[in-house]
Design a protein around this motif. Structure first.
Motif, PDB file in Angstrom:
ATOM      1  N   THR A 114       8.744   2.829   2.829  1.00  0.00           N
ATOM      2  CA  THR A 114       7.043   3.534   3.145  1.00  0.00           C
ATOM      3  C   THR A 114       7.218   4.853   2.445  1.00  0.00           C
ATOM      4  O   THR A 114       8.399   5.413   1.538  1.00  0.00           O
ATOM      5  CB  THR A 114       7.281   4.666   4.467  1.00  0.00           C
ATOM      6  OG1 THR A 114       8.300   4.985   4.941  1.00  0.00           O
ATOM      7  CG2 THR A 114       7.695   3.416   5.967  1.00  0.00           C
ATOM      8  N   THR A 115       5.802   5.363   1.940  1.00  0.00           N
ATOM      9  CA  THR A 115       5.450   5.989   1.053  1.00  0.00           C
ATOM     10  C   THR A 115       7.210   7.326   1.412  1.00  0.00           C
ATOM     11  O   THR A 115       6.924   8.279   0.401  1.00  0.00           O
ATOM     12  CB  THR A 115       4.366   7.320   1.308  1.00  0.00           C
ATOM     13  OG1 THR A 115       3.608   6.002   0.397  1.00  0.00           O
ATOM     14  CG2 THR A 115       3.835   7.760  -0.343  1.00  0.00           C
ATOM     15  N   GLU A 130       9.449   9.587  -1.275  1.00  0.00           N
ATOM     16  CA  GLU A 130       9.264  10.279  -1.754  1.00  0.00           C
ATOM     17  C   GLU A 130      10.377  11.123  -1.374  1.00  0.00           C
ATOM     18  O   GLU A 130      10.663  12.058  -2.391  1.00  0.00           O
ATOM     19  CB  GLU A 130       8.413  11.192  -0.630  1.00  0.00           C
ATOM     20  CG  GLU A 130       6.574  10.553  -1.459  1.00  0.00           C
ATOM     21  CD  GLU A 130       5.296  11.293  -1.042  1.00  0.00           C
ATOM     22  OE1 GLU A 130       5.718  11.778   0.350  1.00  0.00           O
ATOM     23  OE2 GLU A 130       4.588  11.723  -1.479  1.00  0.00           O
ATOM     24  N   PRO A 139       1.056  -1.132  -0.148  1.00  0.00           N
ATOM     25  CA  PRO A 139       0.091   0.021  -0.059  1.00  0.00           C
ATOM     26  C   PRO A 139       0.584   0.928   0.429  1.00  0.00           C
ATOM     27  O   PRO A 139      -0.138   2.139  -0.745  1.00  0.00           O
ATOM     28  CB  PRO A 139      -1.388   0.073   1.408  1.00  0.00           C
ATOM     29  CG  PRO A 139      -0.652  -1.720   1.384  1.00  0.00           C
ATOM     30  CD  PRO A 139       0.530  -1.825   0.707  1.00  0.00           C
ATOM     31  N   GLU A 140       2.028   1.143   0.580  1.00  0.00           N
ATOM     32  CA  GLU A 140       3.063   2.177   0.589  1.00  0.00           C
ATOM     33  C   GLU A 140       3.341   3.032  -0.853  1.00  0.00           C
ATOM     34  O   GLU A 140       3.505   3.949  -0.982  1.00  0.00           O
ATOM     35  CB  GLU A 140       3.875   1.992   0.974  1.00  0.00           C
ATOM     36  CG  GLU A 140       4.028   1.726   2.966  1.00  0.00           C
ATOM     37  CD  GLU A 140       3.185   2.659   3.882  1.00  0.00           C
ATOM     38  OE1 GLU A 140       3.962   4.352   3.488  1.00  0.00           O
ATOM     39  OE2 GLU A 140       2.255   2.867   4.460  1.00  0.00           O
ATOM     40  N   LYS A 190       2.034   1.993  -3.487  1.00  0.00           N
ATOM     41  CA  LYS A 190       0.945   1.903  -4.136  1.00  0.00           C
ATOM     42  C   LYS A 190       0.513   3.439  -4.417  1.00  0.00           C
ATOM     43  O   LYS A 190       0.166   4.448  -5.094  1.00  0.00           O
ATOM     44  CB  LYS A 190      -0.503   1.089  -3.670  1.00  0.00           C
ATOM     45  CG  LYS A 190      -1.464   1.713  -4.527  1.00  0.00           C
ATOM     46  CD  LYS A 190      -3.025   0.423  -4.160  1.00  0.00           C
ATOM     47  CE  LYS A 190      -3.830   0.556  -4.537  1.00  0.00           C
ATOM     48  NZ  LYS A 190      -5.084   0.825  -3.831  1.00  0.00           N
ATOM     49  N   SER A 191       0.351   4.018  -2.071  1.00  0.00           N
ATOM     50  CA  SER A 191      -0.095   5.289  -2.544  1.00  0.00           C
ATOM     51  C   SER A 191       1.248   6.654  -2.965  1.00  0.00           C
ATOM     52  O   SER A 191       0.520   7.295  -3.659  1.00  0.00           O
ATOM     53  CB  SER A 191       0.187   5.213  -1.090  1.00  0.00           C
ATOM     54  OG  SER A 191       0.418   6.854  -0.522  1.00  0.00           O
ATOM     55  N   PHE A 192       2.340   5.739  -3.114  1.00  0.00           N
ATOM     56  CA  PHE A 192       3.779   6.994  -3.111  1.00  0.00           C
ATOM     57  C   PHE A 192       3.085   7.254  -5.562  1.00  0.00           C
ATOM     58  O   PHE A 192       3.260   7.674  -5.728  1.00  0.00           O
ATOM     59  CB  PHE A 192       4.441   5.846  -3.499  1.00  0.00           C
ATOM     60  CG  PHE A 192       5.819   6.646  -4.225  1.00  0.00           C
ATOM     61  CD1 PHE A 192       6.504   8.115  -3.912  1.00  0.00           C
ATOM     62  CD2 PHE A 192       6.529   5.980  -5.180  1.00  0.00           C
ATOM     63  CE1 PHE A 192       7.533   8.345  -4.570  1.00  0.00           C
ATOM     64  CE2 PHE A 192       7.702   6.346  -6.243  1.00  0.00           C
ATOM     65  CZ  PHE A 192       8.527   7.903  -5.274  1.00  0.00           C
ATOM     66  N   THR A 193       2.828   5.750  -5.788  1.00  0.00           N
ATOM     67  CA  THR A 193       2.602   6.019  -7.325  1.00  0.00           C
ATOM     68  C   THR A 193       1.370   6.601  -7.928  1.00  0.00           C
ATOM     69  O   THR A 193       1.119   7.604  -9.188  1.00  0.00           O
ATOM     70  CB  THR A 193       2.500   4.915  -8.162  1.00  0.00           C
ATOM     71  OG1 THR A 193       1.515   4.007  -6.937  1.00  0.00           O
ATOM     72  CG2 THR A 193       3.796   3.803  -7.855  1.00  0.00           C
ATOM     73  N   GLU A 194       0.607   6.275  -6.894  1.00  0.00           N
ATOM     74  CA  GLU A 194      -0.493   6.957  -6.955  1.00  0.00           C
ATOM     75  C   GLU A 194      -0.808   8.971  -6.669  1.00  0.00           C
ATOM     76  O   GLU A 194      -1.400  10.079  -7.458  1.00  0.00           O
ATOM     77  CB  GLU A 194      -1.661   7.133  -6.189  1.00  0.00           C
ATOM     78  CG  GLU A 194      -2.548   5.254  -6.617  1.00  0.00           C
ATOM     79  CD  GLU A 194      -3.289   4.841  -5.950  1.00  0.00           C
ATOM     80  OE1 GLU A 194      -4.020   4.200  -6.314  1.00  0.00           O
ATOM     81  OE2 GLU A 194      -3.921   5.599  -4.627  1.00  0.00           O
ATOM     82  N   ARG A 195       0.362   9.050  -6.099  1.00  0.00           N
ATOM     83  CA  ARG A 195       0.905  10.893  -5.691  1.00  0.00           C
ATOM     84  C   ARG A 195       1.290  11.395  -6.794  1.00  0.00           C
ATOM     85  O   ARG A 195       1.502  12.452  -6.533  1.00  0.00           O
ATOM     86  CB  ARG A 195       0.899  11.081  -4.089  1.00  0.00           C
ATOM     87  CG  ARG A 195       0.143  10.697  -3.331  1.00  0.00           C
ATOM     88  CD  ARG A 195       0.576  10.000  -1.759  1.00  0.00           C
ATOM     89  NE  ARG A 195       1.351  11.658  -1.371  1.00  0.00           N
ATOM     90  CZ  ARG A 195       1.572  11.692  -0.186  1.00  0.00           C
ATOM     91  NH1 ARG A 195       1.326  10.416   0.563  1.00  0.00           N
ATOM     92  NH2 ARG A 195       2.387  12.565   0.305  1.00  0.00           N
TER      93      ARG A 195
END
Lengths: 184, 151
Positions: free
Chosen positions: A173-174, A178, A93-94, A96-101
């Motif tokens: 982690t995201t 980042e 999920p981390e 996934k969140s990174f790629t979506e952001r």
């Protein structure tokens, strides 16, 4: 009354010096050995950091052709994982969140490399958990050995010039992604 | 002859140390090379096992990589260097003779040599001391006379 003085004879002094020096050398030897990381320590720094990244290329599980060299000028995140690995599932999920952001022409790219896993498992995992980054099946383990992978998950960050700028053993982690790809 | 004994012994020790640590020329057939290299490269996920001894997935992949590189015509040294460039100096079962590895290799040998030299000096001194207190016939006669007069 005669005063008795304890005198250390030169010979005894020399023996003491030799014993002291020997003990010192042995202690230094033990300290060096004890403070070296174990050969199978999964958190060892990678000698690849600062070197040109080995190419990650092949056909992704969804059929797309992937070549990390095509992303020169952008940050590339290479994530080694397997669906049977708990921390890999936890970090999904981390990522996934990174790629979506972070999307767009210059956004960092994520390439996953599935090690010791089957394409069907990976497909059903992504279908269930989501995620739209390419996944290469490293069936022969060449890419994993090329990157010096020791334990899953492991993540490498390739900077825009093609050099490996970071190696993260274990769950990521995201926020880490980042920070390491300069998008914070 | 006696003077030569210790230098000869030290030379023999040094020669055996060098012979024991230097690589012997190996069988050059591809399979033998792969096996030899697999026994020299450490399994990244095991305790003290080479990739030739372990059956872990990463050890298998490492063996495949050795086969691939042997087939490509790379030399043994190039293949070893490849694994060191990926996993660091500990990729090899035998510590390299560079940096801290050099200390690890030479220190036990140096200490052993020091111990032998120390033992040689101690033995020499002990012999000198022993000869210094050797009894003469006159001494023995004196002791015998003293014993007779007491009894």
């Amino acid at each position: 009354m005669t005063e008795r003085k304890t005198k250390v004879r030169p010979k005894a002094k020399r023996t003491q010096a030799i014993v002291f020096a020997t003990v010192l050398v042995i202690v230094a030897f033990v300290v060096v050995l004890a403070t070296r990381p174990a050969a199978n320590d999964t958190n060892r720094p990678s000698p690849l950091v600062g070197q040109f990244a080995p190419v990650v290329t092949g056909t992704a599980i969804d059929g797309a052709l992937v070549d990390s060299a095509n992303y020169r000028g952008r940050y590339v995140v290479v994530n080694f994982f397997a669906t049977w690995c708990g921390p890999c599932r936890a970090e999904h999920p981390e990522i996934k969140s990174f790629t979506e952001r972070h999307q767009g022409a210059n956004a960092p790219v994520v390439i996953a490399v599935a090690y010791d896993d089957s394409a069907s498992n990976v497909k059903s995992f992504f279908k269930k958990e989501g995620g739209r980054w390419p996944v290469l099946a490293d069936d022969d383990g060449k890419t994993s050995v090329d990157y010096g992978v020791r334990a899953l998950p492991e993540t490498y960050v390739i900077d825009p010039s093609g050099l490996i700028s970071a190696h993260i053993p274990g769950q990521i982690t995201t926020a880490q992604l980042e920070s390491l790809t300069g998008v914070l | 002859m006696k003077r030569l004994m210790w230098p000869v012994m030290l030379l023999a020790l040094a020669v055996s140390f060098v012979v024991g640590t230097v690589d012997r020329p190996s069988d050059t057939s591809a399979t033998a090379r792969v096996n030899a290299l697999a026994s020299q490269i450490r399994c990244p996920t095991c305790q003290g096992l080479s990739v030739g001894e372990s059956d872990s997935p990463l050890a298998r992949s490492s063996r495949d990589e050795i086969v691939r590189q042997v087939d490509e015509g790379r030399t043994d040294q190039q293949i070893r260097d490849y694994f060191v460039s990926r996993y660091g100096n500990d990729a090899l079962m035998k510590t390299t003779s560079k940096g801290i590895g050099a200390v690890l290799w030479t220190l036990p040998g140096a200490l052993g040599l020091l111990a032998v030299v120390g033992a040689a000096f101690a033995l020499r001194r002990w012999r000198q001391t022993k000869s210094a207190v050797d009894l003469t016939d006159a001494d023995r006669e004196l002791v015998a006379t003293a014993m007779r007069s007491r009894s």
